[in-house]
Design an enzyme around this catalytic site. Structure first.
Site, PDB file in Angstrom:
ATOM      1  N   GLU A   9       0.826  -1.206   0.000  1.00  0.00           N
ATOM      2  CA  GLU A   9       0.000   0.000   0.000  1.00  0.00           C
ATOM      3  C   GLU A   9       0.864   1.261   0.000  1.00  0.00           C
ATOM      4  O   GLU A   9       0.526   2.259  -0.652  1.00  0.00           O
ATOM      5  CB  GLU A   9      -0.937   0.000   1.199  1.00  0.00           C
ATOM      6  CG  GLU A   9      -1.973  -1.110   1.210  1.00  0.00           C
ATOM      7  CD  GLU A   9      -1.413  -2.452   1.652  1.00  0.00           C
ATOM      8  OE1 GLU A   9      -2.119  -3.458   1.477  1.00  0.00           O
ATOM      9  OE2 GLU A   9      -0.273  -2.504   2.151  1.00  0.00           O
ATOM     10  N   ARG A 218       6.697 -13.595   1.483  1.00  0.00           N
ATOM     11  CA  ARG A 218       5.870 -12.444   1.858  1.00  0.00           C
ATOM     12  C   ARG A 218       6.337 -11.849   3.176  1.00  0.00           C
ATOM     13  O   ARG A 218       6.286 -10.640   3.376  1.00  0.00           O
ATOM     14  CB  ARG A 218       4.398 -12.890   1.959  1.00  0.00           C
ATOM     15  CG  ARG A 218       3.447 -11.782   2.405  1.00  0.00           C
ATOM     16  CD  ARG A 218       3.371 -10.679   1.366  1.00  0.00           C
ATOM     17  NE  ARG A 218       2.462  -9.610   1.755  1.00  0.00           N
ATOM     18  CZ  ARG A 218       2.777  -8.581   2.534  1.00  0.00           C
ATOM     19  NH1 ARG A 218       4.016  -8.488   3.008  1.00  0.00           N
ATOM     20  NH2 ARG A 218       1.896  -7.660   2.832  1.00  0.00           N
ATOM     21  N   GLY A 258      10.743  -4.495   0.081  1.00  0.00           N
ATOM     22  CA  GLY A 258      10.491  -3.516  -0.963  1.00  0.00           C
ATOM     23  C   GLY A 258      11.237  -3.746  -2.260  1.00  0.00           C
ATOM     24  O   GLY A 258      11.331  -2.832  -3.088  1.00  0.00           O
ATOM     25  N   GLU A 259      11.752  -4.965  -2.488  1.00  0.00           N
ATOM     26  CA  GLU A 259      12.538  -5.216  -3.699  1.00  0.00           C
ATOM     27  C   GLU A 259      11.828  -6.113  -4.703  1.00  0.00           C
ATOM     28  O   GLU A 259      12.422  -6.459  -5.733  1.00  0.00           O
ATOM     29  CB  GLU A 259      13.877  -5.861  -3.332  1.00  0.00           C
ATOM     30  CG  GLU A 259      14.885  -4.928  -2.723  1.00  0.00           C
ATOM     31  CD  GLU A 259      16.294  -5.475  -2.838  1.00  0.00           C
ATOM     32  OE1 GLU A 259      17.141  -4.795  -3.438  1.00  0.00           O
ATOM     33  OE2 GLU A 259      16.544  -6.597  -2.341  1.00  0.00           O
ATOM     34  N   GLU A 287       2.016  -6.621 -10.091  1.00  0.00           N
ATOM     35  CA  GLU A 287       3.374  -6.205 -10.467  1.00  0.00           C
ATOM     36  C   GLU A 287       3.919  -7.076 -11.593  1.00  0.00           C
ATOM     37  O   GLU A 287       4.556  -6.573 -12.526  1.00  0.00           O
ATOM     38  CB  GLU A 287       4.312  -6.260  -9.258  1.00  0.00           C
ATOM     39  CG  GLU A 287       4.123  -5.126  -8.279  1.00  0.00           C
ATOM     40  CD  GLU A 287       3.020  -5.387  -7.267  1.00  0.00           C
ATOM     41  OE1 GLU A 287       2.371  -6.462  -7.362  1.00  0.00           O
ATOM     42  OE2 GLU A 287       2.808  -4.529  -6.389  1.00  0.00           O
TER      43      GLU A 287
END
Length: 371
Positions: A9, A218, A258-259, A287
């Site tokens: 988010e 995750r 975040g990669e 994505e």
């Protein structure tokens, strides 16, 4: 006051933050998770007037946060619906918008079973901006008036993903310890999905394919469980959090925050996690589709059912069970023409579905103008 619960988010809301800054509005940004905070701390100091953790949804904490932020409008992302925050905002005639709003199978069933609880979380929302027609229909069925609902689409489809250069992709592969062959990516995997992906790797190699496995869990806290499973497999592996790999390995683990968007760019085939039994919710395939990757997913895609159905119908994705995953992955990895057709279908699906950020901002600006 903008609340984005975690990493996904937080990354999705970046274009909204940029647009609101250009409009001259001040945004106070909150998040719930430590990983979400790290993304915010790294990226958004320049576009916000402050950042913090979202308070516990109990009146002393909500009141204290409200006094500090003093918002003219509250925006919550996706599944965020907090009764005390909504009650507090309503008492002060402050609009509450739920953007990119979604209603999972589990939440929908629970709210239908407990309509009183549903009213606590839905009645006080000023506007609901669902990410899909299915979500909009569910909100209407739960009693949200049609005039409050504007289907804007999924803003994650509009988030730009900086492309890696050939040199950057090569460097990333070296850092991960991946060879020159094909890469099967397990994206946002959950417990029970490491083993089927390892079997998929074995199946591809048994067919004579040069292939490696890239796992991106995750939750990075699962490092120990993943390491145990990989040790039991007898395969060589490397965890990205330990720095650059000293040599090539069979399995690379992207246990960083975040990669995923960057790591997805070196994949030849993407498996979407949290979709194999007993999991039923699924992680987002957006994505991978935005990056034009062929996609494989399990049957459990409840949180992203419409997107999963659309990608499958378009020929961009294949749905498989646990037992079918190794053979399907082997088949697709061995067929570059089929992967190319799936990638083209994913790109076309994305092209046809952009524009959600502009539609979302139009509603936000309308509500701000009323203030």
């Amino acid at each position: 006051w903008l609340q984005a619960v975690s990493v996904g988010e937080m990354l999705a809301v970046a274009p909204v933050l940029d647009a609101m800054r250009r409009d001259g509005h001040e945004v106070y940004l909150t998040t719930t998770t430590s990983t979400g905070w790290r993304v915010a701390d790294d990226r958004f100091h320049g576009v916000t007037v402050g950042m913090g953790y979202f308070p516990l949804d109990w009146w002393p904490f909500v009141r204290r946060a409200w006094k500090k932020i003093q918002p003219d409008i509250v925006i919550v992302m996706e599944g965020e619906r907090w009764p005390e925050l909504i009650r507090y905002a309503n008492a002060r005639r402050t609009p509450v918008l739920c953007v990119n709003a979604r209603m999972s199978d589990r939440s929908f069933a629970r709210m239908k079973r407990w309509p009183g609880g549903a009213r606590l979380m839905l009645d006080g929302l000023t506007r609901v901006l669902p990410g899909s027609a299915q979500d909009a229909a569910r909100f209407r069925e739960l009693g949200v008036p049609a005039e409050k609902i504007t289907t804007t689409g999924n803003i994650k489809l509009d988030v730009p993903i900086p492309p890696l250069t050939e040199a950057e992709r090569a460097q990333l592969r070296r850092e991960l310890g991946l060879g020159a062959g094909l890469v099967l990516l397990g994206a946002s995997t959950w417990p029970g999905e490491t083993e089927p992906l390892v079997e998929a790797l074995r199946a591809a190699r048994a067919a004579g394919l040069g292939c490696s496995l890239l796992l991106v869990p995750r939750h990075v806290e699962r490092r120990h469980d993943i390491e145990q499973a990989l040790r039991a497999s007898g395969l060589t592996f490397h965890f990205r959090s330990k720095g650059a790999a000293a040599r090539e390995v069979d399995v690379a683990v992207g246990d960083t925050t975040g990669e995923l968007k960057k790591l997805t760019q070196i994949a030849d085939l993407v498996f979407v996690g949290k979709s194999l039994p007993p999991h039923t919710d699924g992680q987002t395939p957006v994505e991978a589709a935005v990056l034009g990757k062929p996609i494989v997913m399990g049957p459990g895609m409840g949180n992203f059912r419409q997107i999963a159905d659309e990608l499958t119908a378009a020929g961009a994705a294949r749905r498989v069970g646990t037992a079918e995953l190794p053979a399907t992955a082997r088949e697709l990895l061995a067929d570059p023409a089929r992967r190319g057709a799936m990638a083209a279908a994913a790109t076309e699906w994305h092209r046809a579905n952009v524009g959600a950020v502009a539609r979302t901002l139009a509603v936000v600006r309308e509500e701000l103008a009323r203030r």
